[in-house]
Scaffold this motif. Structure first.
Motif, PDB file in Angstrom:
ATOM      1  N   VAL A  17       0.861  -1.179   0.000  1.00 29.31           N
ATOM      2  CA  VAL A  17       0.000   0.000   0.000  1.00 29.31           C
ATOM      3  C   VAL A  17       0.899   1.230   0.000  1.00 29.31           C
ATOM      4  CG1 VAL A  17      -1.767   1.299   1.240  1.00 29.31           C
ATOM      5  CG2 VAL A  17      -1.855  -1.194   1.219  1.00 29.31           C
ATOM      6  N   LEU A  18       0.700   2.080  -0.983  1.00 26.04           N
ATOM      7  CA  LEU A  18       1.488   3.304  -1.109  1.00 26.04           C
ATOM      8  C   LEU A  18       0.799   4.411  -0.326  1.00 26.04           C
ATOM      9  CD1 LEU A  18       2.162   3.061  -4.935  1.00 26.04           C
ATOM     10  CD2 LEU A  18       3.642   2.333  -3.065  1.00 26.04           C
ATOM     11  N   SER A  19       1.535   5.056   0.559  1.00 23.75           N
ATOM     12  CA  SER A  19       0.918   6.109   1.359  1.00 23.75           C
ATOM     13  C   SER A  19       0.642   7.362   0.528  1.00 23.75           C
ATOM     14  CB  SER A  19       1.781   6.446   2.577  1.00 23.75           C
ATOM     15  OG  SER A  19       3.079   6.816   2.179  1.00 23.75           O
ATOM     16  N   SER A  20       1.525   7.691  -0.422  1.00 23.84           N
ATOM     17  CA  SER A  20       1.323   8.888  -1.248  1.00 23.84           C
ATOM     18  C   SER A  20       1.948   8.697  -2.623  1.00 23.84           C
ATOM     19  CB  SER A  20       1.983  10.108  -0.614  1.00 23.84           C
ATOM     20  OG  SER A  20       1.530  10.317   0.689  1.00 23.84           O
ATOM     21  N   VAL A  21       1.274   9.212  -3.644  1.00 22.62           N
ATOM     22  CA  VAL A  21       1.819   9.246  -4.993  1.00 22.62           C
ATOM     23  C   VAL A  21       1.673  10.686  -5.484  1.00 22.62           C
ATOM     24  CG1 VAL A  21       1.638   8.382  -7.362  1.00 22.62           C
ATOM     25  CG2 VAL A  21       1.158   6.851  -5.441  1.00 22.62           C
ATOM     26  N   TYR A  22       2.774  11.261  -5.949  1.00 28.07           N
ATOM     27  CA  TYR A  22       2.790  12.631  -6.459  1.00 28.07           C
ATOM     28  C   TYR A  22       2.892  12.580  -7.978  1.00 28.07           C
ATOM     29  CZ  TYR A  22       3.839  13.705  -1.601  1.00 28.07           C
ATOM     30  OH  TYR A  22       3.789  13.803  -0.239  1.00 28.07           O
ATOM     31  N   VAL A  23       2.015  13.332  -8.645  1.00 28.52           N
ATOM     32  CA  VAL A  23       1.932  13.301 -10.102  1.00 28.52           C
ATOM     33  C   VAL A  23       2.126  14.724 -10.627  1.00 28.52           C
ATOM     34  CG1 VAL A  23       0.473  12.690 -12.065  1.00 28.52           C
ATOM     35  CG2 VAL A  23       0.331  11.365  -9.955  1.00 28.52           C
ATOM     36  N   LEU A  24       2.862  14.854 -11.727  1.00 29.48           N
ATOM     37  CA  LEU A  24       3.088  16.159 -12.357  1.00 29.48           C
ATOM     38  C   LEU A  24       1.841  16.659 -13.077  1.00 29.48           C
ATOM     39  CD1 LEU A  24       6.564  15.442 -13.974  1.00 29.48           C
ATOM     40  CD2 LEU A  24       6.120  16.681 -11.853  1.00 29.48           C
ATOM     41  N   ASP A  25       1.716  17.962 -13.179  1.00 28.67           N
ATOM     42  CA  ASP A  25       0.668  18.621 -13.983  1.00 28.67           C
ATOM     43  C   ASP A  25      -0.745  18.275 -13.539  1.00 28.67           C
ATOM     44  OD1 ASP A  25       2.719  19.713 -15.523  1.00 28.67           O
ATOM     45  OD2 ASP A  25       2.651  18.063 -16.949  1.00 28.67           O
ATOM     46  N   LEU A  35      -2.496  11.031  -4.930  1.00 30.37           N
ATOM     47  CA  LEU A  35      -3.144   9.768  -4.569  1.00 30.37           C
ATOM     48  C   LEU A  35      -2.647   9.361  -3.196  1.00 30.37           C
ATOM     49  CD1 LEU A  35      -2.564   8.002  -7.987  1.00 30.37           C
ATOM     50  CD2 LEU A  35      -4.732   8.894  -7.154  1.00 30.37           C
ATOM     51  N   ILE A  36      -3.562   8.937  -2.326  1.00 31.12           N
ATOM     52  CA  ILE A  36      -3.212   8.543  -0.959  1.00 31.12           C
ATOM     53  C   ILE A  36      -3.819   7.172  -0.683  1.00 31.12           C
ATOM     54  CG2 ILE A  36      -3.464   9.115   1.486  1.00 31.12           C
ATOM     55  CD1 ILE A  36      -3.720  12.060   0.596  1.00 31.12           C
TER      56      ILE A  36
END
Length: 74
Positions: A17-25, A35-36
């Protein structure tokens, strides 16, 4: 991008389980995760599908181009 894709395949196989995903634009403010609490559901040639963990409305998915992923915390 190939290293990130390989890492995403490993994450998918381990069901991490990924705690946070950071996406450009995106429309989120700078420094805020897009995404959390997600898992990797599918990894394609140039995209990844994230599934929301514990969604009460069924499984919610989000497809993101791998090239747009800025950072992942887990």
């Amino acid at each position: 991008m190939l290293k990130l894709r390989a890492a995403l395949v490993d994450i998918m196989n381990s069901k991490t389980v990924l705690s946070s995903v950071y996406v450009l634009d995106t429309q989120n403010g700078e420094g805020e995760p897009d995404l959390i609490g997600v898992t990797v559901g599918q990894v394609g040639a140039d995209f990844v599908v994230f599934n929301q963990v514990g969604s009460s409305a069924g499984t919610q998915s989000c497809m993101v181009p791998i090239s747009k992923i800025n950072a992942i915390d887990y």
